[in-house]
Design a protein around this motif. Sequence first.
Motif, PDB file in Angstrom:
ATOM      1  N   GLN A  31      24.463  -6.419  49.723  1.00 19.89           N
ATOM      2  CA  GLN A  31      25.922  -6.482  49.630  1.00 19.89           C
ATOM      3  C   GLN A  31      26.471  -5.203  49.013  1.00 19.89           C
ATOM      4  O   GLN A  31      25.755  -4.446  48.355  1.00 19.89           O
ATOM      5  N   ILE A  32      27.773  -5.008  49.219  1.00 19.81           N
ATOM      6  CA  ILE A  32      28.498  -3.924  48.552  1.00 19.81           C
ATOM      7  C   ILE A  32      29.454  -4.562  47.562  1.00 19.81           C
ATOM      8  O   ILE A  32      30.278  -5.416  47.932  1.00 19.81           O
ATOM      9  N   THR A  33      29.344  -4.179  46.317  1.00 20.02           N
ATOM     10  CA  THR A  33      30.226  -4.680  45.263  1.00 20.02           C
ATOM     11  C   THR A  33      31.156  -3.556  44.836  1.00 20.02           C
ATOM     12  O   THR A  33      30.715  -2.423  44.620  1.00 20.02           O
ATOM     13  N   GLY A  34      32.441  -3.863  44.733  1.00 22.57           N
ATOM     14  CA  GLY A  34      33.432  -2.859  44.370  1.00 22.57           C
ATOM     15  C   GLY A  34      33.855  -2.968  42.921  1.00 22.57           C
ATOM     16  O   GLY A  34      34.047  -4.071  42.396  1.00 22.57           O
ATOM     17  N   LEU A  35      33.986  -1.827  42.258  1.00 20.39           N
ATOM     18  CA  LEU A  35      34.463  -1.750  40.883  1.00 20.39           C
ATOM     19  C   LEU A  35      35.798  -1.018  40.910  1.00 20.39           C
ATOM     20  O   LEU A  35      35.851   0.177  41.213  1.00 20.39           O
ATOM     21  N   LEU A  36      36.874  -1.732  40.620  1.00 27.51           N
ATOM     22  CA  LEU A  36      38.217  -1.176  40.730  1.00 27.51           C
ATOM     23  C   LEU A  36      38.862  -1.075  39.354  1.00 27.51           C
ATOM     24  O   LEU A  36      38.642  -1.925  38.490  1.00 27.51           O
ATOM     25  N   GLY A  37      39.680  -0.062  39.176  1.00 25.36           N
ATOM     26  CA  GLY A  37      40.401   0.091  37.918  1.00 25.36           C
ATOM     27  C   GLY A  37      41.149   1.404  37.900  1.00 25.36           C
ATOM     28  O   GLY A  37      40.817   2.338  38.634  1.00 25.36           O
ATOM     29  N   LEU A  38      42.171   1.478  37.057  1.00 24.54           N
ATOM     30  CA  LEU A  38      42.921   2.717  36.889  1.00 24.54           C
ATOM     31  C   LEU A  38      42.032   3.771  36.230  1.00 24.54           C
ATOM     32  O   LEU A  38      40.963   3.459  35.697  1.00 24.54           O
ATOM     33  N   ASN A  39      42.461   5.014  36.252  1.00 22.61           N
ATOM     34  CA  ASN A  39      41.746   6.062  35.515  1.00 22.61           C
ATOM     35  C   ASN A  39      41.644   5.656  34.049  1.00 22.61           C
ATOM     36  O   ASN A  39      42.618   5.235  33.436  1.00 22.61           O
ATOM     37  N   GLY A  40      40.423   5.770  33.498  1.00 25.69           N
ATOM     38  CA  GLY A  40      40.228   5.404  32.104  1.00 25.69           C
ATOM     39  C   GLY A  40      39.922   3.940  31.874  1.00 25.69           C
ATOM     40  O   GLY A  40      39.769   3.508  30.725  1.00 25.69           O
ATOM     41  N   ALA A  41      39.788   3.173  32.950  1.00 31.22           N
ATOM     42  CA  ALA A  41      39.523   1.738  32.801  1.00 31.22           C
ATOM     43  C   ALA A  41      38.078   1.449  32.408  1.00 31.22           C
ATOM     44  O   ALA A  41      37.760   0.342  31.981  1.00 31.22           O
ATOM     45  N   GLY A  42      37.179   2.432  32.578  1.00 27.84           N
ATOM     46  CA  GLY A  42      35.790   2.242  32.184  1.00 27.84           C
ATOM     47  C   GLY A  42      34.803   2.212  33.330  1.00 27.84           C
ATOM     48  O   GLY A  42      33.609   1.951  33.125  1.00 27.84           O
ATOM     49  N   LYS A  43      35.253   2.521  34.528  1.00 23.48           N
ATOM     50  CA  LYS A  43      34.367   2.439  35.703  1.00 23.48           C
ATOM     51  C   LYS A  43      33.170   3.379  35.570  1.00 23.48           C
ATOM     52  O   LYS A  43      32.027   2.972  35.727  1.00 23.48           O
ATOM     53  N   SER A  44      33.439   4.649  35.315  1.00 23.10           N
ATOM     54  CA  SER A  44      32.353   5.633  35.245  1.00 23.10           C
ATOM     55  C   SER A  44      31.426   5.352  34.066  1.00 23.10           C
ATOM     56  O   SER A  44      30.210   5.596  34.150  1.00 23.10           O
ATOM     57  N   THR A  45      31.966   4.830  32.980  1.00 21.68           N
ATOM     58  CA  THR A  45      31.137   4.458  31.831  1.00 21.68           C
ATOM     59  C   THR A  45      30.113   3.410  32.228  1.00 21.68           C
ATOM     60  O   THR A  45      28.932   3.493  31.867  1.00 21.68           O
ATOM     61  N   ILE A  46      30.539   2.423  32.997  1.00 21.04           N
ATOM     62  CA  ILE A  46      29.639   1.369  33.459  1.00 21.04           C
ATOM     63  C   ILE A  46      28.614   1.924  34.444  1.00 21.04           C
ATOM     64  O   ILE A  46      27.411   1.648  34.347  1.00 21.04           O
ATOM     65  N   LEU A  47      29.064   2.743  35.388  1.00 19.32           N
ATOM     66  CA  LEU A  47      28.148   3.282  36.388  1.00 19.32           C
ATOM     67  C   LEU A  47      27.063   4.142  35.749  1.00 19.32           C
ATOM     68  O   LEU A  47      25.885   4.053  36.117  1.00 19.32           O
ATOM     69  N   LYS A  48      27.436   4.975  34.795  1.00 18.95           N
ATOM     70  CA  LYS A  48      26.446   5.826  34.124  1.00 18.95           C
ATOM     71  C   LYS A  48      25.471   4.994  33.292  1.00 18.95           C
ATOM     72  O   LYS A  48      24.285   5.345  33.179  1.00 18.95           O
ATOM     73  N   ALA A  49      25.943   3.902  32.728  1.00 16.40           N
ATOM     74  CA  ALA A  49      25.054   3.027  31.964  1.00 16.40           C
ATOM     75  C   ALA A  49      24.055   2.336  32.888  1.00 16.40           C
ATOM     76  O   ALA A  49      22.878   2.165  32.530  1.00 16.40           O
ATOM     77  N   ILE A  50      24.493   1.950  34.076  1.00 10.68           N
ATOM     78  CA  ILE A  50      23.579   1.352  35.055  1.00 10.68           C
ATOM     79  C   ILE A  50      22.489   2.342  35.429  1.00 10.68           C
ATOM     80  O   ILE A  50      21.328   1.976  35.643  1.00 10.68           O
ATOM     81  N   MET A  51      22.840   3.621  35.487  1.00 18.65           N
ATOM     82  CA  MET A  51      21.881   4.663  35.831  1.00 18.65           C
ATOM     83  C   MET A  51      21.038   5.121  34.636  1.00 18.65           C
ATOM     84  O   MET A  51      20.249   6.050  34.743  1.00 18.65           O
ATOM     85  N   ALA A  52      21.208   4.467  33.486  1.00 14.34           N
ATOM     86  CA  ALA A  52      20.479   4.816  32.256  1.00 14.34           C
ATOM     87  C   ALA A  52      20.770   6.240  31.811  1.00 14.34           C
ATOM     88  O   ALA A  52      19.908   6.924  31.249  1.00 14.34           O
ATOM     89  N   ARG A  53      21.988   6.695  32.065  1.00 12.75           N
ATOM     90  CA  ARG A  53      22.402   8.014  31.567  1.00 12.75           C
ATOM     91  C   ARG A  53      22.946   7.901  30.146  1.00 12.75           C
ATOM     92  O   ARG A  53      23.019   8.894  29.418  1.00 12.75           O
ATOM     93  N   HIS A  54      23.396   6.740  29.786  1.00 15.08           N
ATOM     94  CA  HIS A  54      23.637   6.377  28.398  1.00 15.08           C
ATOM     95  C   HIS A  54      23.383   4.877  28.289  1.00 15.08           C
ATOM     96  O   HIS A  54      23.107   4.225  29.300  1.00 15.08           O
ATOM     97  N   TYR A  55      23.472   4.333  27.092  1.00 16.60           N
ATOM     98  CA  TYR A  55      22.998   2.971  26.875  1.00 16.60           C
ATOM     99  C   TYR A  55      24.079   2.088  26.258  1.00 16.60           C
ATOM    100  O   TYR A  55      25.010   2.575  25.613  1.00 16.60           O
TER     101      TYR A  55
END
Length: 243
Positions: A31-55
Motif C-alpha cells: 500500500q501507499i500511505t500518505g503523510l499530510l501536513g502544513l510546513n512545520g507540521a512534523g512530516k520530515s521529522t517522522i520520515l527521518k526517524a523512520i530512516m533511523a537518521r535520528h531517534y
Amino acid sequence: MIQVNNFSKFYNTRENAFSVKNVSFKALSGQITGLLGLNGAGKSTILKAIMARHYPSEGEILVSSGNDLSCAYNTIENPVEVKKITGYVPERPEFSGNFSVYETLQMQCWALGIKKENLRNLILDFELDSLLTQKIKNLSKGELQRFSLAFALINNPSVLVLDEVTSGLDVMQARDIRKKIKELSKNKTILISTHNMSEAEELCSNICILQTGKLKCSGTIKEILSKTGAENLEQAFIKGNEA
C-alpha cells in the motif's frame, strides 16, 4: 511495514518545544500511505526517524520487510538493519554535485556491497542512459528526481520513504513519477509526504493528517471524509488545520 508507536521528538528539555508529539500510525506493505501536513507540521521529522537518521525522544518505530511485526527492526536498537531494508528520497537532494550520475550510482553500490551490474535495470527503468556522464549539479529538477528515486532503489528496499517527491515538477514529470510509485507499491511499503491533495487521493490507500506535530486524523480517504464531514480530501485537510 512501518509501525509508529507514540512517537515524540523534542529538541530540548522543555516539553512545549516538541516537533512531534505522541504520533501513532502504521503503513502496510502493498500500500501507499500518505503523510499530510502544513510546513512545520512534523512530516520530515517522522520520515527521518523512520530512516533511523535520528531517534525518538519517546515512543518507538518498527520497520519490517513485510506485514509481520515479529520480524520488525526497532530503529533505535537496529538502525543498520533498518537502513538495509529501506530507501529514502528526501525533499532536498543530498548528493555531491561534482560527481556524475554513474559515479554516484557506482559509489552507492560499493557502499552497500551490491554488484554494479545490477544497475542496468534501474538505468533503463528510469531512463538515465543519456544522463550517466552528466554531473549531478547539472541535472534538471525532473532528471534529479528520477535519479533520486533510482538511487533509493539500488538495494531493492522493502520500504520506500518519499518526502515531497513530485514537488517542483511539471505536470508530465509528476505524472511519470506517480506512475512509477504505483508500480513499486505492489510489493513494497511506501510512505509519502505531499502537499498535493489530488496526488494523495490518486496514490494513497490510507492518509495521516498532521497538525503542529500531532496526528489530527487518519484512515482511508472515505473514513476521513466521514469523520470530518468534508466533500473531498482538500476540504478535510483545511478543516483540520482551521480547528
